[in-house]
Structures are given as C-alpha cells and as structure tokens.
Design a protein around this motif. Structure first.
Motif, PDB file in Angstrom:
ATOM      1  N   GLY A   6      10.586 -14.698  -2.296  1.00  0.00           N
ATOM      2  CA  GLY A   6       9.252 -14.757  -2.543  1.00  0.00           C
ATOM      3  C   GLY A   6       8.482 -16.201  -2.434  1.00  0.00           C
ATOM      4  N   PRO A  39       8.214  -3.114  -4.607  1.00  0.00           N
ATOM      5  CA  PRO A  39       8.807  -4.162  -5.432  1.00  0.00           C
ATOM      6  C   PRO A  39       7.951  -5.058  -6.537  1.00  0.00           C
ATOM      7  N   ARG A  50       3.869  -9.074  -6.340  1.00  0.00           N
ATOM      8  CA  ARG A  50       3.236 -10.048  -5.567  1.00  0.00           C
ATOM      9  C   ARG A  50       2.099  -9.402  -4.471  1.00  0.00           C
ATOM     10  N   SER A  52       1.520 -10.249  -1.328  1.00  0.00           N
ATOM     11  CA  SER A  52       2.211  -9.858  -0.330  1.00  0.00           C
ATOM     12  C   SER A  52       3.098  -8.683  -0.147  1.00  0.00           C
ATOM     13  N   ASP A  53       3.809  -8.546  -1.375  1.00  0.00           N
ATOM     14  CA  ASP A  53       4.600  -7.091  -1.281  1.00  0.00           C
ATOM     15  C   ASP A  53       3.740  -5.962  -1.245  1.00  0.00           C
ATOM     16  N   ARG A  56       2.567  -5.413   2.192  1.00  0.00           N
ATOM     17  CA  ARG A  56       3.602  -5.125   3.100  1.00  0.00           C
ATOM     18  C   ARG A  56       3.720  -3.812   2.888  1.00  0.00           C
TER      19      ARG A  56
END
Length: 100
Positions: A6, A39, A50, A52-53, A56
């Motif tokens: 991360g 996640p 997150r 970004s997680d 994704r």
C-alpha cells in the motif's frame, strides 16, 4: 516500515463511505471484506479501505462481467425474455387434473 503493497499517501475510506459511493448497504461492504473480496485494514476495532483497492476491485468486477460472454455465460436477457416457448411441462398422469 512496510505498508505491504500500500501507499500511505493513499486515501482511506470507511465502510460507510464505500457503501455511500456504491449506494449499497454497509453490511454488504462488510460481507465483501469478510469474504476477502474487498481488501481492508483493521485499525483497532475500525476498518479502513484504501481507495486504490476499491478502484481495483471495481475494475476487476467490470472486466469479469464483460468477459462472461463465453460459451458458459448462459442465455442473454434478450434470449430469456424474447425467446419462443420451448415446450410445455408434461403432467404426471397420476396427478389430479386441477381443471376438475
């Protein structure tokens, strides 16, 4: 100090924020986390995701849906709703006729 894949500059979201963004119930987001589909980090009793997680996971979900056009994808909605009847279920002769 390692952040295990991360970035500390990444934005962290709460379960409520993710649910709000996706217009889902918070329990659905928690279920995804428990199943390992999304996640998340546990900070004490709190959970953070997150951004970004989340991005994704959403990208993977959209590509998975678009790849489901293979042979095992099943009938399309148009096939299902616009198709012709394929037959009538044969009634068991031992069953009573509901028409009397």
């Amino acid at each position: 100090m390692s952040t295990s894949g991360g970035n500390l500059d990444d934005t962290f979201l709460t379960v409520a924020e993710v649910a709000g963004i996706l217009k889902l119930n918070q329990q659905t987001v928690r279920n995804w986390i428990d199943q390992g589909s999304l996640p998340a980090l546990r900070v004490g009793r709190r959970v953070r995701i997150r951004s970004s997680d989340l991005e994704r996971v959403l990208e993977q979900g959209s590509t998975t849906a678009s790849q489901a056009t293979g042979a095992n994808a099943g009938p399309s909605a148009e096939d299902f709703w616009g198709g012709e009847p394929i037959g009538v279920l044969d009634q068991d002769p031992d069953m009573d006729d509901p028409r009397g």
